[in-house]
Design an enzyme around this catalytic site. Structure first.
Site, PDB file in Angstrom:
ATOM      1  N   GLY A  99       0.826  -1.194   0.000  1.00  0.00           N
ATOM      2  CA  GLY A  99       0.000   0.000   0.000  1.00  0.00           C
ATOM      3  C   GLY A  99       0.860   1.244   0.000  1.00  0.00           C
ATOM      4  N   THR A 100       0.252   2.381   0.326  1.00  0.00           N
ATOM      5  CA  THR A 100       0.974   3.645   0.290  1.00  0.00           C
ATOM      6  C   THR A 100       1.988   3.770   1.418  1.00  0.00           C
ATOM      7  OG1 THR A 100      -0.847   4.651   1.527  1.00  0.00           O
ATOM      8  CG2 THR A 100      -0.881   4.899  -0.861  1.00  0.00           C
ATOM      9  N   LYS A 107       3.760  -2.597   3.688  1.00  0.00           N
ATOM     10  CA  LYS A 107       3.866  -3.800   2.882  1.00  0.00           C
ATOM     11  C   LYS A 107       3.378  -4.981   3.717  1.00  0.00           C
ATOM     12  CE  LYS A 107       7.830  -2.299   0.077  1.00  0.00           C
ATOM     13  NZ  LYS A 107       9.232  -2.612  -0.323  1.00  0.00           N
ATOM     14  N   LYS A 163       1.911  -7.138   8.382  1.00  0.00           N
ATOM     15  CA  LYS A 163       1.960  -5.807   7.772  1.00  0.00           C
ATOM     16  C   LYS A 163       3.118  -5.035   8.408  1.00  0.00           C
ATOM     17  CE  LYS A 163      -1.847  -3.433   6.997  1.00  0.00           C
ATOM     18  NZ  LYS A 163      -3.039  -2.555   7.200  1.00  0.00           N
ATOM     19  N   ASP A 214     -16.206   0.984   4.482  1.00  0.00           N
ATOM     20  CA  ASP A 214     -15.628   0.696   3.165  1.00  0.00           C
ATOM     21  C   ASP A 214     -15.854  -0.773   2.800  1.00  0.00           C
ATOM     22  OD1 ASP A 214     -14.354   1.293   0.787  1.00  0.00           O
ATOM     23  OD2 ASP A 214     -12.336   0.910   1.572  1.00  0.00           O
TER      24      ASP A 214
END
Length: 439
Positions: free
Chosen positions: A31-32, A35, A51, A145
């Protein structure tokens, strides 16, 4: 300082061992600011997902830092068979390691991308989704989300809700009791989120679940258009069509979910009573680690002469401000309220017993500097039971930790905020996370 194994990991080595406990392997995703790697518990051989977050990448971005802390806090709060489990959180000076359940089967999105699902399969996933979302809402958590990309399927074919990065807790509500942050994925977001007038997170989750159910049964989305504004207009008017293969019962249920007015939208309890939903439904077994049977003591137990010693590192970690996660996410500290006091342990015990009597809580057990108290009235999940435990840090510093033994989490929070804190203000030095201390 980074360990040699960490350095190898982040520079492309295939395998690495962190904290002498987990072996880290291939990269699963990126992701931004993080990892995700495949990992294995060296002691149990259990597969996990790890993560890795670089503190330097997020510490200067307050919103991102808050998101990480909130996501981990929420995952600790929502332990459910259909929610990805948080195993533990570890940290070095430069990195945070979030160890999670490894879900082997991939995203539900991949299954939908291949075409519509059979009604029985779609119903099973929807049942598990609603069970998980209902559990989140009972803990005051709105996901915000929900979409097939954030729903994983394990090797047994069971659904797991993931990615709580945009989730919301009650403290994020404004004075009007509503959320105001616009977030979510356009095709799944509820109309009221777009109106910018505030919204109920639990009701928006229901809308998203309705879109997901439609997509599972149809193989495509109910609201689609190349022009985003045209798509939004369809959502505001709930303009969509059912394919001919939808059963009458499924159409009836979806029509009650995809209602633009959130006040008229069907609620989760009613969804879970719908005939279509109930077919073959099996409620998942929930092992709540906070549940503890309260029994009347058989006899008076004389407490020890001194309370258990509270590790000073735990105190510093949990009370300190800033981006230090080591104390906040330790396994044994689960959803508790912690404060320090300069009063002696015996004086604190007297104060706790007085608090119980004042609140009409019965003392179910008092031993070894631990007081268990239980309310007399039934709440959302039965009677609220609370444990208060006293720890000695130093001769003039004592730590008191409150934790929920049974009952509803939201009722427990209200109990702590509205009853405990005002009643104990004369003995409290500082509460966890607060920097202002009494002189």
């Amino acid at each position: 300082m980074e360990t040699q194994s960490e350095h190898h990991l982040l520079n492309g080595a295939c395998r690495s061992v962190i904290f002498g406990k987990y072996e880290m392997g291939r990269l699963l995703g990126q992701g931004t600011f993080a990892k995700v790697y495949y990992g294995r518990n060296l002691e149990t051989s259990e597969s996990v997902a790890i993560k890795v977050i670089h503190k330097d990448h997020v510490v200067k971005k307050e919103a991102m830092m808050d998101q990480i802390q909130r996501e981990i806090s929420v995952m600790r709060l929502v332990k459910h068979p259909n929610i990805v489990e948080l195993k533990e959180v570890m940290a070095t000076k430069h990195k945070i390691f979030v160890v999670m359940e490894y879900v082997k089967g991939g995203e539900l999105f991949d299954k939908v991308a291949k075409g519509r699902l059979k009604e029985e399969t779609a119903r099973k996933y929807f049942q598990q989704l609603m069970s998980a979302v209902d559990f989140c809402h009972s803990r005051g958590v709105s996901h915000r989300d929900l979409k097939p990309e954030n729903l994983l399927v394990d090797e047994n074919g069971d659904l797991k809700v993931s990615d709580f990065g945009l989730s919301a807790l009650p403290e994020q509500q404004r004075n009007d009791g509503l959320l105001h942050t616009q977030c979510g994925t356009p095709a799944y977001v509820a109309p009221e989120v777009l109106r910018k007038k505030g919204y109920d997170g639990s009701k928006t989750d229901v809308w998203s679940c309705g879109v997901i159910l439609y997509a599972l049964l149809a193989g495509f989305l109910p609201f689609q258009d190349e022009n985003m504004m045209t798509m939004y207009r369809k959502m505001f008017k709930s303009q969509f069509e059912f394919p001919p293969w939808f059963s009458p019962e499924s159409k009836r249920l979806i029509s009650k979910i995809l209602v633009p007015d959130p006040d008229r939208r069907i609620k989760i309890p009613a969804i879970m009573r719908a005939p279509w939903f109930l077919k073959g439904f099996k409620s998942p077994i929930q092992d709540d680690p906070n549940q503890e049977e309260i029994k009347e003591p058989d006899s008076q137990i004389t407490p020890k002469s001194s309370p258990p010693f509270f590790n000073a590192f735990e105190l510093i970690s949990s009370m300190a401000s800033g981006f230090d996660l080591s104390g906040l996410f330790e396994t044994r500290r689960n959803s508790g309220s912690l404060f320090t006091s300069k009063c002696s342990p015996p004086d604190i015990l007297v104060k706790l017993e007085s608090l119980a009597k004042k609140l009409n809580f019965r003392i179910a057990c008092a031993k070894e500097f631990k007081v268990k108290m239980q309310g007399n009235s039934d709440g959302r999940k039965g009677k609220l039971s609370v444990t208060a435990e006293v720890f000695e840090v130093a001769p003039e510093v004592t730590v008191v930790e409150f934790s929920k033994s049974a009952g509803d989490t939201l009722e427990y929070r209200k109990f702590c905020d509205e009853d405990v804190r005002p009643a104990l203000k004369d003995i409290v030095w500082t509460w966890q996370g607060e920097s202002n201390c009494q002189s």
